[in-house]
Write an enzyme that holds these catalytic residues in place. Structure first.
Site, PDB file in Angstrom:
ATOM      1  N   ALA A  66     -35.443 -30.113  21.174  1.00 50.06           N
ATOM      2  CA  ALA A  66     -33.670 -30.162  20.401  1.00 50.06           C
ATOM      3  C   ALA A  66     -33.146 -28.697  19.305  1.00 50.06           C
ATOM      4  CB  ALA A  66     -33.156 -31.065  19.187  1.00 50.06           C
ATOM      5  N   GLU A  84     -20.481 -29.723  16.597  1.00 46.66           N
ATOM      6  CA  GLU A  84     -20.669 -30.490  18.333  1.00 46.66           C
ATOM      7  C   GLU A  84     -19.306 -31.015  18.302  1.00 46.66           C
ATOM      8  OE1 GLU A  84     -25.143 -29.312  17.999  1.00 46.66           O
ATOM      9  OE2 GLU A  84     -24.253 -31.527  18.221  1.00 46.66           O
ATOM     10  N   HIS A 133     -26.325 -32.507  30.081  1.00 49.91           N
ATOM     11  CA  HIS A 133     -25.853 -31.492  29.271  1.00 49.91           C
ATOM     12  C   HIS A 133     -25.184 -30.543  30.239  1.00 49.91           C
ATOM     13  CE1 HIS A 133     -25.570 -28.870  26.069  1.00 49.91           C
ATOM     14  NE2 HIS A 133     -26.033 -29.214  25.533  1.00 49.91           N
ATOM     15  N   ARG A 183     -19.201 -35.069  26.231  1.00 53.29           N
ATOM     16  CA  ARG A 183     -20.152 -34.424  27.263  1.00 53.29           C
ATOM     17  C   ARG A 183     -19.764 -35.368  29.132  1.00 53.29           C
ATOM     18  NH1 ARG A 183     -25.916 -34.324  24.434  1.00 53.29           N
ATOM     19  NH2 ARG A 183     -25.694 -32.723  22.541  1.00 53.29           N
ATOM     20  N   HIS A 206     -29.937 -34.285  30.137  1.00 58.77           N
ATOM     21  CA  HIS A 206     -30.524 -33.980  29.185  1.00 58.77           C
ATOM     22  C   HIS A 206     -30.830 -35.082  28.145  1.00 58.77           C
ATOM     23  CE1 HIS A 206     -30.801 -32.263  26.028  1.00 58.77           C
ATOM     24  NE2 HIS A 206     -29.829 -32.118  24.616  1.00 58.77           N
ATOM     25  N   ARG A 264     -23.809 -40.764  24.966  1.00 52.92           N
ATOM     26  CA  ARG A 264     -24.455 -39.881  23.969  1.00 52.92           C
ATOM     27  C   ARG A 264     -23.270 -39.410  22.852  1.00 52.92           C
ATOM     28  NH1 ARG A 264     -28.145 -36.220  21.816  1.00 52.92           N
ATOM     29  NH2 ARG A 264     -28.650 -35.484  23.991  1.00 52.92           N
TER      30      ARG A 264
END
Length: 512
Positions: free
Chosen positions: A50, A118, A233, A278, A337, A372
């Site tokens: 990570a 992020e 991802h 994402r 991911h 997520r």
């Protein structure tokens, strides 16, 4: 090895040495624990890879309520709000617990935690360590702590083959080391086995991780949840390297933009642009790729020569691929991911099988919903590892009746399923692709060969995806591009999955 395992009878057995497994074992101390890991302690785990860090509302302008709102928005209507609230509220406590365990998070000259931004976060709340090597820093510290904890017995290079049950409850598990298979008698097992990335050609996860814990639990009869939601991802480094290197979205958080080979910034008209959730970014990039274009991350103006100091790990990975991020465009493509689905659990980590807890990516708590939120994964792993440990510590050991009949299970090998999974269960899905996947995977899942366990997991993804006739979060159906007005999470046992798969193959055969 047999004598050693006999001496471990009745001890809590934790399977997996990523963040969730390590936190479970450490939190249980000084209660005796057996920690089983297929490789060396703390290696071959996504936790150690990570880059971004751990999401926690510790900033002066942040709050649990804001973190929760971002989590629910990213989850696209499928988060369990109660569970999400409980988990994100533990963010500050997790950071404190990890620091007590020896993790040195990055701080500024005033001693304040440095916080990154992020995608889909409304505040800077990503607590990181060693720049973009957060996972490695955390795992290194926890491995050291485990090694120095005498109540934890570590079995390295040991694979779990089956979960054993008696009357529907856990009574043990079989493990294999150097060709020898033996049983551990225990009524308390914690699966912390990680994700499913190894089912795909393009992944940022260890290729050995194909959903082992899900397969173990599925064969034992546990309920599975939300298996269709596989997060890609958006920015895997597009190179010949396998697994693909990850270009953390923290790079986009520092201002890098996405462009195609025509120089077009194709995310500019989308809400959130490069920092959209994402699933949104991954679909946009996939659309560009399916139209024959190439996609790049441009960090030249935003970071330039600062790239190497802010992201030293990514800098090295780019150089390995012949790319200088300060001066070159970084080629990227979506890569598997994270898996939002898994074994259904409650807030204590309990599965539907008495005596079986599941934590980390192998579990599906309802925190992530359909997609997520970045860096909520390490948060969940730590929180649920500690919660499961507290629940186990409060439970009484029962009488263990271990059958001496042990089913022989071949060493799993995912190579036979990767082509099907990569082609049919990718970012963009359709009924015809899902039907083809089910038809190809069902015979493998019903066999007793090396591909069986990987096929069980892949078939479950395909069936769940077939049943969800909408596009939501990380699940995109080109034949059902809209969201349903009413939606819900779905749980099924593997027996249910087989029933649907068999019915679907019979239907295909009749129409052929």
């Amino acid at each position: 090895m047999t004598d050693t395992l006999a001496a471990l009878r009745g001890q809590v057995t934790v399977v997996g040495s990523g963040l969730a497994g390590l936190m479970t074992a450490l939190t249980l101390a000084p209660q005796p624990v057996v920690l089983v890991t297929s490789a060396a302690l703390g290696t071959q785990t996504s936790s150690a890879w990570a880059q971004g860090g751990i999401a926690a509302s510790v900033g002066v302008d942040d709050s649990v309520e804001l973190h929760l709102a971002d989590t629910l928005l990213a989850g696209d209507g499928l988060c369990d709000a109660r569970i999400a609230s409980e988990i994100v509220a533990q963010g500050p406590a997790v950071i404190a617990a990890l620091e007590c365990a020896g993790v040195a998070f990055d701080r500024d000259r005033a001693g304040c935690l440095m916080l990154g931004l992020e995608a889909a976060h409304s505040r800077r709340r990503i607590v990181h360590a060693s720049g973009d090597a957060s996972g490695a820093a955390v795992i290194t510290a926890l491995v050291r702590a485990v090694t120095n904890t005498p109540s934890i017995t570590v079995l390295e290079a040991t694979d779990v083959r089956t979960l054993l049950t008696d009357g529907g409850a856990i009574c043990g598990l079989t493990v294999s080391k150097e060709g020898q298979t033996v049983a551990i008698a225990t009524d308390r097992v914690v699966l912390a086995t990680g994700g499913i990335g190894g089912l795909y050609d393009s992944t940022t996860n260890p290729t050995s991780n194909f959903g082992q814990g899900i397969a173990l639990a599925a064969r034992a009869g546990a309920e599975l949840a939300d298996m269709e939601f596989v997060q890609f991802h958006p920015t895997g480094l597009d190179s010949a390297r396998r697994p693909l290197a990850l270009v953390s979205e923290a790079v986009r958080g520092e201002g890098a933009i996405l462009v195609n080979d025509a120089g077009e910034r194709f995310m500019s008209g989308i809400d959130g642009a490069e920092l959209a959730p994402r699933d949104v970014v991954a679909r946009a990039i996939s659309t560009e790729l399916t139209q024959g274009r190439h996609v790049f991350l441009d960090a030249r103006r935003a970071l330039g020569d600062r790239f190497a100091s802010r992201f030293p790990t990514i800098q090295a990975l780019c150089q390995e691929a012949g790319v200088d991020p300060a001066r070159d465009l970084i080629p990227v493509r979506p890569a598997v991911h994270y898996h939002m689905g898994g074994v259904a659990t409650d807030l204590k980590g309990r599965s539907s099988i008495p005596g079986l807890w599941v934590v980390g990516e192998a579990a599906s708590t309802g925190l992530h919903g359909a997609n997520r939120l970045a860096s909520n994964s390490l948060l969940e792993a730590a929180v649920m590892g500690m919660r499961a440990a507290h629940d186990i510590a409060a439970s009484a050991q029962g009488v263990i009746r271990l059958s001496t009949c042990m089913q022989t299970v071949p060493v799993p090998d995912a190579s036979a399923v990767r082509a099907t999974v990569s082609r049919r269960l990718g970012v963009l899905r359709s009924r015809s692709d899902l039907q083809s996947a089910i038809a190809a995977l069902l015979p493998l899942a019903e066999s007793r060969g090396p591909a069986t366990d990987p096929a069980i997991v892949a078939l479950s993804i395909a069936v769940f995806a077939m049943l969800r006739q909408e596009t939501r979060g990380a699940h995109a159906r080109v034949d059902f591009p809209l969201k349903l007005s009413l939606t819900r999470r779905r749980t099924m046992t593997y027996a249910d999955v087989l029933d649907v798969a068999r019915a679907e193959t019979h239907s295909i055969a009749r129409s052929a």
